[in-house]
Structures are given as C-alpha cells and as structure tokens.
Scaffold this motif. Structure first.
Motif, mmCIF file in Angstrom:
data_model
loop_
_atom_site.group_PDB
_atom_site.id
_atom_site.type_symbol
_atom_site.label_atom_id
_atom_site.label_comp_id
_atom_site.label_asym_id
_atom_site.label_seq_id
_atom_site.Cartn_x
_atom_site.Cartn_y
_atom_site.Cartn_z
ATOM 1 N N TRP A 198 36.939 -21.206 22.711
ATOM 2 C CA TRP A 198 36.502 -19.812 22.587
ATOM 3 C C TRP A 198 36.795 -19.129 23.915
ATOM 4 N N ARG A 205 30.542 -11.824 24.938
ATOM 5 C CA ARG A 205 31.182 -11.974 23.628
ATOM 6 C C ARG A 205 32.059 -13.213 23.603
ATOM 7 N N LYS A 244 35.475 -14.701 21.806
ATOM 8 C CA LYS A 244 36.664 -14.350 21.042
ATOM 9 C C LYS A 244 37.306 -15.657 20.603
ATOM 10 N N ARG A 249 45.138 -18.457 17.527
ATOM 11 C CA ARG A 249 43.880 -18.155 16.825
ATOM 12 C C ARG A 249 43.823 -18.941 15.522
#
Length: 142
Positions: free
Chosen positions: A72, A78, A80, A96
């Motif tokens: 991550w 946050r 992503k 991803r």
C-alpha cells in the motif's frame, strides 16, 4: 591534445594561437572545446536525472507499507493501492491489483492475493447452525 586537458588549457592556447595569427588552428581548437562542453553538459544533465530518479525511488520506498501479502502507498493518512508484491519486489513496478470477489489479481504477473476481509465477512454470513446430536446407528442386528 588530450580531451581531459582540453578544457583546462584550451582557452589559453586559443588566445596564444590568435595572437600568433594562427586563426584556423584557434578555430579548430575552439570547435573541439565546444564539442567537449556540449558533451559535459549532456553528461551532467543525465547524472542529474539519475539523482532525481533515485531520490524519487527512495521517497516512494519510505511511503510503501507491506501488509503481509501486498503493498500500500501511504500518503499522510490515506492508503493507495493495493499494489502487487511480486512486481514491486522483482521489478520495482507499482502494479495496481484488481479487485475480484474474494481476492485481488495482478494483471501484469497474474499473481492472486487473498482478500482476508472478504473471506472473513463471507464466513460470518454463512455461519452453520450448531450440530444436533443424533442417536447412534445400530451396526449389528440382534
């Protein structure tokens, strides 16, 4: 004249050649100096780009968080991602992962990562009723 020494002694030598009236030789030496200068500028630019690239990789590596199976990218508070652990560790690529029903899939290397949260939720929904004891089955007839 050696290329390494050309830039150090070249301008003085050019001045000397001009004062001696040897303009053609001075022009050739000035042309060689210009080519060396352009080559050094290009090399300097390439080295600067390499330094910037290495700094970006190091900055990114500090922001990577590994959860035991996938990466991550943390940006302040946050997350992503997730990103493929195999592609990142092997090639340094951030690929991803694509969400499937119960897993994440990397379309680059084909690796599959179990989505523990989805599996836990699914097993909680499919809770089996408690087993009711049954009487034993007689095996032999009397």
């Amino acid at each position: 004249m050696s290329k390494k020494l050309l830039h150090a002694t070249g301008f003085g030598r050019i001045h000397q050649l001009i004062t001696e009236g040897r303009d053609d030789e001075a022009r050739e030496l000035l042309k060689a100096l210009q080519e060396e200068y352009i080559s050094l500028v290009e090399e300097n630019e390439a080295l600067r780009n390499q330094i910037i690239e290495v700094a970006q990789v190091l900055d990114m590596a500090e922001c990577m968080e590994f959860d035991g199976q996938k990466y991550w990218l943390t940006d302040e508070l946050r997350h992503k991602g997730p990103y493929c652990q195999l592609c990142y560790d092997r090639d340094g690529l951030l690929m991803r992962l694509q969400k499937q029903q119960r897993h994440w899939k990397c379309h680059s290397c084909g690796n599959v990562f179990l989505d523990a949260k989805a599996v836990k939720e699914n097993t909680a929904r499919r809770a089996f009723p408690a087993a009711v004891p049954r009487p034993p089955i007689p095996l032999f007839m009397k």
